[in-house]
Design a protein around this motif. Structure first.
Motif, short mmCIF file in Angstrom:
data_model
loop_
_atom_site.label_atom_id
_atom_site.label_comp_id
_atom_site.label_asym_id
_atom_site.label_seq_id
_atom_site.Cartn_x
_atom_site.Cartn_y
_atom_site.Cartn_z
N TRP A 1 0.81 -1.21 0.00
CA TRP A 1 0.00 0.00 0.00
C TRP A 1 0.84 1.26 0.00
CZ3 TRP A 1 0.46 2.91 4.47
CH2 TRP A 1 0.98 2.27 5.57
N ILE A 2 2.15 1.13 0.25
CA ILE A 2 3.05 2.27 0.18
C ILE A 2 3.70 2.26 -1.20
CG2 ILE A 2 5.12 3.33 1.09
CD1 ILE A 2 4.48 2.17 3.79
N GLU B 1 -4.19 10.33 -9.38
CA GLU B 1 -3.90 9.68 -8.10
C GLU B 1 -2.95 10.49 -7.24
OE1 GLU B 1 -2.11 5.45 -6.45
OE2 GLU B 1 -2.44 5.73 -8.59
N TRP B 2 -2.07 11.27 -7.85
CA TRP B 2 -1.04 11.97 -7.10
C TRP B 2 -1.30 13.46 -6.92
CZ3 TRP B 2 2.04 8.92 -4.53
CH2 TRP B 2 2.22 7.63 -4.99
N VAL B 3 -2.49 13.94 -7.24
CA VAL B 3 -2.82 15.36 -7.04
C VAL B 3 -3.07 15.56 -5.55
CG1 VAL B 3 -4.48 17.17 -7.52
CG2 VAL B 3 -3.77 15.66 -9.33
N GLU B 4 -2.12 16.11 -4.87
CA GLU B 4 -2.24 16.40 -3.44
C GLU B 4 -1.38 17.58 -3.09
OE1 GLU B 4 -1.54 13.41 -0.62
OE2 GLU B 4 -3.15 12.16 -1.28
N PRO B 5 -1.67 18.31 -2.10
CA PRO B 5 -2.82 18.27 -1.21
C PRO B 5 -4.00 19.04 -1.78
CG PRO B 5 -1.32 19.94 -0.44
CD PRO B 5 -0.68 19.29 -1.66
N ASP B 6 -3.77 19.75 -2.89
CA ASP B 6 -4.86 20.53 -3.50
C ASP B 6 -5.81 19.62 -4.26
OD1 ASP B 6 -3.47 22.76 -2.59
OD2 ASP B 6 -2.30 22.88 -4.43
N TYR B 7 -6.94 20.17 -4.59
CA TYR B 7 -7.92 19.46 -5.40
C TYR B 7 -8.40 20.44 -6.47
CZ TYR B 7 -11.53 16.04 -6.43
OH TYR B 7 -12.31 15.11 -7.05
N PRO B 8 -7.59 20.64 -7.53
CA PRO B 8 -7.93 21.64 -8.54
C PRO B 8 -9.14 21.24 -9.36
CG PRO B 8 -6.03 20.38 -9.24
CD PRO B 8 -6.35 19.94 -7.84
N ASN B 9 -9.64 22.19 -10.13
CA ASN B 9 -10.82 21.96 -10.96
C ASN B 9 -10.63 20.80 -11.93
OD1 ASN B 9 -12.43 23.98 -9.86
ND2 ASN B 9 -11.58 25.53 -11.20
N ILE B 10 -9.43 20.67 -12.48
CA ILE B 10 -9.19 19.60 -13.45
C ILE B 10 -9.31 18.23 -12.79
CG2 ILE B 10 -6.68 19.58 -13.21
CD1 ILE B 10 -6.62 19.17 -16.30
N PRO C 1 -7.05 4.92 -5.93
CA PRO C 1 -7.14 4.88 -4.47
C PRO C 1 -6.45 6.08 -3.83
CG PRO C 1 -5.49 3.35 -5.25
CD PRO C 1 -6.18 3.88 -6.46
N LEU C 2 -6.95 6.45 -2.67
CA LEU C 2 -6.34 7.55 -1.93
C LEU C 2 -5.04 7.10 -1.28
CD1 LEU C 2 -9.48 8.93 -0.07
CD2 LEU C 2 -8.45 9.81 -2.16
N HIS C 3 -4.17 8.07 -1.03
CA HIS C 3 -2.94 7.79 -0.29
C HIS C 3 -2.53 9.06 0.42
CE1 HIS C 3 -0.40 10.00 -3.13
NE2 HIS C 3 -1.24 9.56 -4.05
N GLY C 4 -1.57 8.97 1.27
CA GLY C 4 -1.08 10.14 1.99
C GLY C 4 -2.12 10.68 2.97
N TRP C 5 -2.19 12.00 3.07
CA TRP C 5 -3.08 12.64 4.03
C TRP C 5 -4.54 12.40 3.72
CZ3 TRP C 5 -1.67 13.58 8.58
CH2 TRP C 5 -0.37 13.99 8.86
N ARG C 6 -4.89 12.30 2.43
CA ARG C 6 -6.29 12.03 2.11
C ARG C 6 -6.70 10.66 2.64
NH1 ARG C 6 -6.97 13.92 -4.11
NH2 ARG C 6 -6.67 16.13 -3.76
N VAL D 1 -5.37 9.10 5.25
CA VAL D 1 -5.42 9.23 6.70
C VAL D 1 -6.72 9.93 7.12
CG1 VAL D 1 -4.34 10.33 8.71
CG2 VAL D 1 -2.92 9.18 7.00
N LYS D 2 -7.07 11.02 6.43
CA LYS D 2 -8.30 11.74 6.77
C LYS D 2 -9.53 10.86 6.57
CE LYS D 2 -6.58 16.29 5.52
NZ LYS D 2 -6.68 17.38 4.53
N GLU D 3 -9.56 10.12 5.47
CA GLU D 3 -10.71 9.26 5.21
C GLU D 3 -10.84 8.18 6.28
OE1 GLU D 3 -10.88 5.99 2.18
OE2 GLU D 3 -12.18 7.46 1.21
N ARG D 4 -9.74 7.55 6.65
CA ARG D 4 -9.78 6.50 7.67
C ARG D 4 -10.16 7.06 9.03
NH1 ARG D 4 -10.28 3.95 3.68
NH2 ARG D 4 -8.85 2.38 2.94
N THR D 5 -9.65 8.26 9.35
CA THR D 5 -9.99 8.90 10.62
C THR D 5 -11.48 9.20 10.69
OG1 THR D 5 -7.78 9.88 10.69
CG2 THR D 5 -9.45 10.84 12.14
#
Length: 150
Positions: free
Chosen positions: A3-4, A85-94, A112-117, A119-123
């Motif tokens: 998963w990493i 998949e790698w657009v982070e931490p922003d969520y632009p219009n595109i 699938p989400l990864h990183g802070w997204r 973690v936020k989803e699981r929390t």
């Protein structure tokens, strides 16, 4: 630890810029190039899209994703779909448009989400589960208090 995963983009590469440039290339191929203002709107996350730009970009994103679906995504780790998949931490219009096209058009699953997204989803998921359990405990306590007074 499967998963990493390591991002195919270097630190100085901006994923959103890559997505906008791929969309711009597709627009040139289709004969309707994007203006600089349209590129800026797609790059930004706070500016709202006009309906005309939304339809134009959605059509182009659909074309890109259909072409990429025909080829293997593992061949190009910097494809439009991989960029999503790698657009982070922003969520632009595109990215929002690409997710909308993917979910509405049956093109495939959202990456699938990864990183802070992730973690936020699981929390949030764990927090909601705990709130449900606490609510159930409160209901049982209230019910037992009501039933013992009779």
């Amino acid at each position: 630890m499967s998963w990493i995963r390591k991002s195919p983009f270097s630190r100085d590469e901006d994923v959103t810029t890559r997505m906008v440039s791929l969309l711009s290339e597709e627009a040139v191929r289709s004969g309707t190039p994007l203006t600089e203002a349209e590129k800026e709107i797609l790059f930004n996350e706070t500016v709202s899209l006009s309906e005309e730009l939304r339809q134009k970009a959605s059509r182009l994103i659909g074309q890109i994703l259909e072409r990429e679906q025909a080829t293997s995504s593992e061949e190009n780790p910097k494809s439009f779909f991989a960029c999503l998949e790698w657009v982070e931490p922003d969520y632009p219009n595109i990215a929002a448009l690409a997710e909308e096209v993917i979910t509405s058009g049956g093109i495939g699953k959202v990456p699938p989400l990864h990183g802070w997204r992730w973690v936020k989803e699981r929390t949030l998921l764990i927090g909601c589960g705990l709130l449900v359990v606490l609510f159930m405990i409160v209901v049982v306590i209230v019910w037992s208090l009501i039933s013992t007074r009779r």
